[in-house]
Design a protein around this motif. Structure first.
Motif, PDB file in Angstrom:
ATOM      1  N   GLU A  16       0.837  -1.203   0.000  1.00 48.23           N
ATOM      2  CA  GLU A  16       0.000   0.000   0.000  1.00 48.23           C
ATOM      3  C   GLU A  16       0.875   1.258   0.000  1.00 48.23           C
ATOM      4  OE1 GLU A  16      -3.301   2.275   2.761  1.00 48.23           O
ATOM      5  OE2 GLU A  16      -3.020   0.110   3.025  1.00 48.23           O
ATOM      6  N   LEU A  17       1.943   1.236   0.789  1.00 48.95           N
ATOM      7  CA  LEU A  17       2.858   2.374   0.833  1.00 48.95           C
ATOM      8  C   LEU A  17       3.539   2.584  -0.524  1.00 48.95           C
ATOM      9  CD1 LEU A  17       4.160   4.574   2.545  1.00 48.95           C
ATOM     10  CD2 LEU A  17       5.889   2.922   3.235  1.00 48.95           C
ATOM     11  N   ALA A  18       3.938   1.496  -1.174  1.00 48.39           N
ATOM     12  CA  ALA A  18       4.561   1.593  -2.494  1.00 48.39           C
ATOM     13  C   ALA A  18       3.575   2.162  -3.507  1.00 48.39           C
ATOM     14  CB  ALA A  18       5.066   0.227  -2.947  1.00 48.39           C
ATOM     15  N   GLN A  19       2.302   1.726  -3.444  1.00 51.86           N
ATOM     16  CA  GLN A  19       1.277   2.243  -4.350  1.00 51.86           C
ATOM     17  C   GLN A  19       1.050   3.731  -4.101  1.00 51.86           C
ATOM     18  OE1 GLN A  19      -0.153   0.981  -6.953  1.00 51.86           O
ATOM     19  NE2 GLN A  19      -1.536   2.686  -7.304  1.00 51.86           N
ATOM     20  N   GLN A  20       0.988   4.140  -2.858  1.00 51.76           N
ATOM     21  CA  GLN A  20       0.814   5.559  -2.533  1.00 51.76           C
ATOM     22  C   GLN A  20       2.005   6.374  -3.025  1.00 51.76           C
ATOM     23  OE1 GLN A  20       0.042   5.707   1.667  1.00 51.76           O
ATOM     24  NE2 GLN A  20      -2.140   5.246   1.409  1.00 51.76           N
ATOM     25  N   HIS A  21       3.195   5.800  -2.933  1.00 52.40           N
ATOM     26  CA  HIS A  21       4.391   6.481  -3.422  1.00 52.40           C
ATOM     27  C   HIS A  21       4.303   6.685  -4.936  1.00 52.40           C
ATOM     28  CE1 HIS A  21       8.527   7.799  -3.607  1.00 52.40           C
ATOM     29  NE2 HIS A  21       8.772   6.880  -4.541  1.00 52.40           N
ATOM     30  N   ARG A  22       3.883   5.635  -5.665  1.00 52.15           N
ATOM     31  CA  ARG A  22       3.737   5.755  -7.121  1.00 52.15           C
ATOM     32  C   ARG A  22       2.688   6.808  -7.481  1.00 52.15           C
ATOM     33  NH1 ARG A  22       4.479   0.146  -6.660  1.00 52.15           N
ATOM     34  NH2 ARG A  22       2.231  -0.242  -6.639  1.00 52.15           N
ATOM     35  N   GLU A  23       1.567   6.795  -6.772  1.00 53.72           N
ATOM     36  CA  GLU A  23       0.505   7.771  -7.034  1.00 53.72           C
ATOM     37  C   GLU A  23       0.973   9.180  -6.722  1.00 53.72           C
ATOM     38  OE1 GLU A  23      -2.850   6.390  -4.784  1.00 53.72           O
ATOM     39  OE2 GLU A  23      -3.216   4.698  -6.139  1.00 53.72           O
ATOM     40  N   SER A  24       1.728   9.321  -5.658  1.00 56.80           N
ATOM     41  CA  SER A  24       2.264  10.635  -5.286  1.00 56.80           C
ATOM     42  C   SER A  24       3.244  11.146  -6.338  1.00 56.80           C
ATOM     43  CB  SER A  24       2.952  10.544  -3.923  1.00 56.80           C
ATOM     44  OG  SER A  24       3.545  11.766  -3.585  1.00 56.80           O
ATOM     45  N   ALA A  25       4.105  10.263  -6.816  1.00 55.98           N
ATOM     46  CA  ALA A  25       5.065  10.646  -7.852  1.00 55.98           C
ATOM     47  C   ALA A  25       4.339  11.053  -9.129  1.00 55.98           C
ATOM     48  CB  ALA A  25       6.039   9.501  -8.134  1.00 55.98           C
ATOM     49  N   ALA A  26       3.296  10.325  -9.495  1.00 61.64           N
ATOM     50  CA  ALA A  26       2.518  10.663 -10.697  1.00 61.64           C
ATOM     51  C   ALA A  26       1.809  12.004 -10.515  1.00 61.64           C
ATOM     52  CB  ALA A  26       1.501   9.561 -10.992  1.00 61.64           C
TER      53      ALA A  26
END
Length: 189
Positions: A16-26
């Motif tokens: 979940e943290l990795a997904q949030q990181h990807r979404e934040s970067a996008a």
């Protein structure tokens, strides 16, 4: 809670943290693009000479979209012609599989086109041109978000083009009036 449950929960939290990181970067990338677009819009609205304005619009669109080339035109053939006729943006990931692709242009310029994002330039309800960017960065495809950004940019650009055309028309009329005034003065002298 046993060790296996704790391990599973920890793994799920990491994902979940990795997904949030990807979404934040996008989201940060989109914000950056929108800031560049806002700055470009300010610059475009200050240019009143048509030729430099058209060059600036095209160069900016190619840069913002991370494309290798682009064009600003209103042809009656190909994908750009389809976009102009249908007044709709279009993404083509593989132009070789699209019957609308007009291959002669690419051959004339010795340029290999693989993908296209094309949007209409609409001013006062009329299509005044088409803006297309070609070949997203290697390994990437144009996205619906890219289409939205380029459509917004095209709308701003269409207004700037119309303003430049009006300015050019006024300047020509001004020059004509000055020439008439000089002719009248010479006639009176």
């Amino acid at each position: 809670m046993d060790e296996q449950s704790l391990s599973s929960e920890l793994k799920a939290l990491k994902e979940e943290l990795a997904q949030q990181h990807r979404e934040s970067a996008a989201a940060l990338e989109q914000l950056s693009i929108l800031q560049v677009l806002q700055n470009l819009t300010r610059t475009l609205s200050s240019e009143l000479n048509l030729e430099p304005l058209l060059q600036m619009i095209l160069a900016s669109a190619v840069q913002v979209m991370g494309a290798s080339a682009g064009s600003l035109l209103l042809p009656d053939k190909g994908i750009a012609g389809w976009v102009a006729t249908n007044r709709e943006p279009l993404i083509v990931d593989d132009v070789n599989r699209d019957d609308r692709h007009y291959r002669d242009i690419a051959q004339d310029y010795d340029f290999s086109t693989t993908s296209i994002l094309c949007v209409p330039l609409i001013a006062k309800g009329q299509v005044i041109g088409v803006l297309q960017v070609l070949n997203k960065e290697p390994g990437k495809y144009f996205t619906p978000e890219d289409q939205e950004i380029l459509t917004t940019f095209a709308a701003q650009s269409a207004v700037a083009i119309e303003n430049a055309r009006l300015y050019q028309s006024l300047r020509e009329e001004h020059d004509r009036l000055i020439a008439v005034e000089e002719d009248v003065r010479r006639g009176l002298a």
